[in-house]
Design a protein around this motif. Structure first.
Motif, PDB file in Angstrom:
ATOM      1  N   THR A  66       4.512  11.136   0.162  1.00 45.84           N
ATOM      2  CA  THR A  66       4.209   9.746  -0.137  1.00 45.84           C
ATOM      3  C   THR A  66       4.371   8.952   1.149  1.00 45.84           C
ATOM      4  O   THR A  66       5.418   9.039   1.801  1.00 45.84           O
ATOM      5  CB  THR A  66       5.144   9.189  -1.222  1.00 45.84           C
ATOM      6  OG1 THR A  66       4.978   9.954  -2.415  1.00 45.84           O
ATOM      7  CG2 THR A  66       4.827   7.736  -1.510  1.00 45.84           C
ATOM      8  N   LEU A  67       3.331   8.217   1.526  1.00 47.32           N
ATOM      9  CA  LEU A  67       3.341   7.413   2.735  1.00 47.32           C
ATOM     10  C   LEU A  67       3.418   5.942   2.317  1.00 47.32           C
ATOM     11  O   LEU A  67       2.610   5.478   1.504  1.00 47.32           O
ATOM     12  CB  LEU A  67       2.064   7.633   3.552  1.00 47.32           C
ATOM     13  CG  LEU A  67       1.852   8.958   4.293  1.00 47.32           C
ATOM     14  CD1 LEU A  67       1.913  10.164   3.375  1.00 47.32           C
ATOM     15  CD2 LEU A  67       0.534   8.945   5.053  1.00 47.32           C
ATOM     16  N   ALA A  68       4.392   5.230   2.852  1.00 50.88           N
ATOM     17  CA  ALA A  68       4.564   3.827   2.453  1.00 50.88           C
ATOM     18  C   ALA A  68       5.462   3.119   3.446  1.00 50.88           C
ATOM     19  O   ALA A  68       6.084   3.747   4.320  1.00 50.88           O
ATOM     20  CB  ALA A  68       5.171   3.743   1.054  1.00 50.88           C
ATOM     21  N   LEU A  78       0.839  -1.200   0.000  1.00 56.51           N
ATOM     22  CA  LEU A  78       0.000   0.000   0.000  1.00 56.51           C
ATOM     23  C   LEU A  78       0.878   1.254   0.000  1.00 56.51           C
ATOM     24  O   LEU A  78       1.837   1.368   0.771  1.00 56.51           O
ATOM     25  CB  LEU A  78      -0.902   0.008   1.236  1.00 56.51           C
ATOM     26  CG  LEU A  78      -1.682   1.298   1.524  1.00 56.51           C
ATOM     27  CD1 LEU A  78      -2.667   1.621   0.397  1.00 56.51           C
ATOM     28  CD2 LEU A  78      -2.416   1.182   2.874  1.00 56.51           C
ATOM     29  N   VAL A  79       0.545   2.197  -0.867  1.00 62.49           N
ATOM     30  CA  VAL A  79       1.203   3.508  -0.917  1.00 62.49           C
ATOM     31  C   VAL A  79       0.107   4.574  -0.915  1.00 62.49           C
ATOM     32  O   VAL A  79      -0.915   4.417  -1.593  1.00 62.49           O
ATOM     33  CB  VAL A  79       2.081   3.663  -2.178  1.00 62.49           C
ATOM     34  CG1 VAL A  79       2.676   5.058  -2.249  1.00 62.49           C
ATOM     35  CG2 VAL A  79       3.178   2.608  -2.206  1.00 62.49           C
ATOM     36  N   ILE A  80       0.310   5.632  -0.142  1.00 63.92           N
ATOM     37  CA  ILE A  80      -0.695   6.701  -0.026  1.00 63.92           C
ATOM     38  C   ILE A  80      -0.078   8.023  -0.462  1.00 63.92           C
ATOM     39  O   ILE A  80       1.055   8.342  -0.093  1.00 63.92           O
ATOM     40  CB  ILE A  80      -1.207   6.799   1.424  1.00 63.92           C
ATOM     41  CG1 ILE A  80      -1.920   5.499   1.810  1.00 63.92           C
ATOM     42  CG2 ILE A  80      -2.148   7.987   1.595  1.00 63.92           C
ATOM     43  CD1 ILE A  80      -2.176   5.362   3.286  1.00 63.92           C
ATOM     44  N   LEU A  81      -0.816   8.784  -1.253  1.00 59.74           N
ATOM     45  CA  LEU A  81      -0.377  10.097  -1.694  1.00 59.74           C
ATOM     46  C   LEU A  81      -1.137  11.175  -0.946  1.00 59.74           C
ATOM     47  O   LEU A  81      -2.363  11.082  -0.788  1.00 59.74           O
ATOM     48  CB  LEU A  81      -0.606  10.263  -3.203  1.00 59.74           C
ATOM     49  CG  LEU A  81       0.176   9.326  -4.124  1.00 59.74           C
ATOM     50  CD1 LEU A  81      -0.276   9.517  -5.574  1.00 59.74           C
ATOM     51  CD2 LEU A  81       1.672   9.568  -4.001  1.00 59.74           C
ATOM     52  N   ARG A  82      -0.413  12.194  -0.496  1.00 56.06           N
ATOM     53  CA  ARG A  82      -1.009  13.332   0.197  1.00 56.06           C
ATOM     54  C   ARG A  82      -0.449  14.631  -0.397  1.00 56.06           C
ATOM     55  O   ARG A  82       0.563  14.624  -1.089  1.00 56.06           O
ATOM     56  CB  ARG A  82      -0.675  13.287   1.685  1.00 56.06           C
ATOM     57  CG  ARG A  82      -1.252  12.091   2.453  1.00 56.06           C
ATOM     58  CD  ARG A  82      -2.697  12.314   2.829  1.00 56.06           C
ATOM     59  NE  ARG A  82      -3.208  11.277   3.719  1.00 56.06           N
ATOM     60  CZ  ARG A  82      -3.086  11.279   5.044  1.00 56.06           C
ATOM     61  NH1 ARG A  82      -2.433  12.269   5.654  1.00 56.06           N
ATOM     62  NH2 ARG A  82      -3.606  10.312   5.776  1.00 56.06           N
ATOM     63  N   THR A  83      -1.107  15.750  -0.086  1.00 55.85           N
ATOM     64  CA  THR A  83      -0.652  17.049  -0.574  1.00 55.85           C
ATOM     65  C   THR A  83      -1.044  18.149   0.396  1.00 55.85           C
ATOM     66  O   THR A  83      -1.999  17.986   1.181  1.00 55.85           O
ATOM     67  CB  THR A  83      -1.258  17.351  -1.962  1.00 55.85           C
ATOM     68  OG1 THR A  83      -0.721  18.577  -2.456  1.00 55.85           O
ATOM     69  CG2 THR A  83      -2.778  17.467  -1.900  1.00 55.85           C
ATOM     70  N   LEU A  84      -0.324  19.266   0.322  1.00 58.08           N
ATOM     71  CA  LEU A  84      -0.698  20.467   1.075  1.00 58.08           C
ATOM     72  C   LEU A  84      -1.401  21.474   0.169  1.00 58.08           C
ATOM     73  O   LEU A  84      -1.656  22.603   0.569  1.00 58.08           O
ATOM     74  CB  LEU A  84       0.548  21.115   1.699  1.00 58.08           C
ATOM     75  CG  LEU A  84       1.370  20.268   2.668  1.00 58.08           C
ATOM     76  CD1 LEU A  84       2.476  21.104   3.308  1.00 58.08           C
ATOM     77  CD2 LEU A  84       0.498  19.632   3.743  1.00 58.08           C
TER      78      LEU A  84
END
Length: 373
Positions: free
Chosen positions: A229-231, A209-215
Motif C-alpha cells: 500500500t502506497l500512501a 490518495l492511496v495506491i495498491l500494488r501486488t507481486l
C-alpha cells in the motif's frame, strides 16, 4: 439453527463469499493437470531459495530488506509504504481504518474487482455503485453526485475484469472531487503492464490518495501473497494501527526482495513483454471468430471478450472445462453479459485453448449435420 448461525452477524448468514479462481473449482476433483487461465497468474514456476536460520523468530513488523527493495523499485520513500499479505489485505485495512461499521460507505465503479464490495460487507459498510460508462470510463457526473456520501472510493486501473486503463485526467478529477471527504484508492495491481500510467508520483499532491500494488501478477508470485500500500505517512500510520503485528513472514520477505533485485526485475520486464505479445495474438484470434461479438481492449495480462449469445458463452466455457482448461465467466458482472475472461498463460497453454475451442465447434457442427441427415 446451528450455534454459528445463531451468534453470527445477521448479514453474514446469507452473504456469498468472494469466489476466487481456486474456490470455484475446489470441488471439481484433482487440481493437478489443469490449465489455469482464470486467475490472471503468470505461467511457469519460479526458482527461489530461502533461509531457515531465523524461522524460530517472529519477523519484523515491516521487513527492512523488503521495504527498501520495493522503495528502490517504486521510487517511493520507505515511510510511504506498507507491505501486506497481497493487495487484498490492503483493501481490508483501508475499509477497517476509514469506515465506521454500519455507518459509512465505500464507492465502487462496476464492473470491477469483487473484493472491494466483499470486504466492505464483511466490515458492515454499505456499497455505493457508480457504474463505468459504456466506454469503460468513469462516470464523473455520478461520482460528483456522491461526494460527501462515501468514505472510500475504489478505482481500478488497469481494471479487472475489463483490462483497460482509466485516463489520468479522469482519476485526477475524481481526486479533486473527493479531496475533502474521502480516501481515493487507485488499485494498480496490473500497472507493470503500463508503468507509465501509474499515479504513484501524485502522492505528494493528493494527501488522500492511496495506491495498491501486488507481486502476484507481473512478478509471478501469486502464491507468495505479498502486496504493498502506497500512501502519505499519516495514512500509513493509521493503517499500521489496524494491520496484524507480523503480516509478512521472513521467507516471503526474502523471496520478494530477491524478485525486486535487478536480475528479478529484468525477468519481470521480459515476462511483461512476452505477455503483451501473446495478449495481442489472442485478441487478434478472438476478433476473427464468428462467435465473438466484442474483444475489450486490455492493458493487463488477460483478455475479456463477449460472445454472441449466452448459449455460445456457456458452450465455450464448458468445452474448455471438459478438457481441464479453466477460464473465468464474468457474465454476472454489470454490463458484461455473455463475457468470458482469459488469462495470458504460456504460448502452449493459449494454443491448446484455441485448438480446444476450434475442435469443439467443428465436432458439434459435424454432429448437427449427421443428426439432420
Amino acid at each position: 439453527m446451528s450455534i454459528a448461525n445463531k451468534l453470527a452477524r445477521k448479514e453474514l448468514i446469507d452473504m456469498v463469499p468472494y469466489q476466487s479462481a481456486r474456490r470455484l473449482f475446489a470441488s471439481s476433483g484433482a487440481m493437478q493437470g489443469k490449465i489455469w487461465l482464470n486467475a490472471n497468474e503468470a505461467s511457469g514456476p519460479g526458482t527461489y531459495q530461502v533461509s531457515s536460520d531465523s524461522i524460530n523468530r517472529y519477523p519484523d513488523f515491516q521487513p527492512e530488506n523488503l521495504i527498501n527493495a520495493y522503495s528502490q523499485y517504486s521510487e517511493i520513500a520507505p515511510e510511504n509504504l506498507l507491505a501486506t499479505r497481497g493487495a487484498d489485505e490492503g483493501i481490508e485495512l483501508i475499509i477497517r481504518t476509514f469506515c465506521q461499521a454500519y455507518q459509512d460507505s465505500i464507492l465502487i465503479c462496476p464492473p470491477t474487482y469483487g473484493m472491494y464490495a466483499i470486504s466492505a460487507e464483511n466490515h458492515g459498510a454499505d456499497v455505493i455503485k457508480v457504474p463505468l460508462t459504456e466506454t469503460m470510463s468513469l462516470d464523473l457526473t455520478g461520482l460528483k453526485a456522491n461526494v460527501g456520501k462515501t468514505k472510500v472510493v475504489f478505482l481500478c486501473s488497469p481494471g479487472n475484469p475489463t483490462g483497460n486503463l482509466l485516463s489520468q485526467q479522469e482519476i485526477k478529477t475524481a481526486l479533486e472531487l473527493f479531496a475533502e471527504t474521502a480516501i481515493v484508492v487507485v488499485d494498480e495491481a496490473y500497472i507493470e503492464f503500463s508503468p507509465e500510467q501509474s499515479v504513484a508520483s501524485w502522492l505528494n499532491t493528493y494527501p488522500h490518495l492511496v495506491i495498491l500494488r501486488t507481486l502476484s501478477k507481473a512478478f509471478a508470485l501469486a502464491g507468495l501473497r505479498c502486496g504493498f500500500t502506497l500512501a502519505n505517512n499519516d495514512v500509513i500510520t493509521m493503517l499500521s494501527k489496524v494491520i496484524a503485528p507480523y503480516p509478512i513472514s521472513a521467507p516471503v520477505a526474502d523471496i520478494a526482495s530477491e524478485a525486486l533485485a535487478q536480475p528479478g526485475l529484468e525477468k519481470m520486464s521480459t515476462r511483461v513483454q512476452e505477455t503483451d505479445i501473446l495478449r495481442g495474438q489472442l485478441a487478434t484470434w478472438l476478433t476473427a471468430q464468428t462467435w465473438c461479438n466484442e474483444v475489450f481492449h486490455s492493458d493487463a495480462n488477460f483478455v475479456l471478450f463477449r460472445c454472441q449469445s449466452n448459449e455460445l458463452k456457456d458452450f465455450i466455457f464448458n468445452s474448455l472445462v471438459a478438457q481441464g482448461i479453466l477460464i473465468r465467466d464474468q457474465s454476472k458482472q454489470q454490463n458484461l453479459a455473455n463475457c468470458l475472461r482469459i488469462s495470458i498463460g504460456s504460448e502452449r497453454e493459449l494454443s491448446l485453448l484455441q485448438q480446444t475451442i476450434t475442435h469443439s465447434f467443428t465436432t458439434t457442427t459435424a454432429q448437427t449435420v449427421a443428426q439432420e441427415n
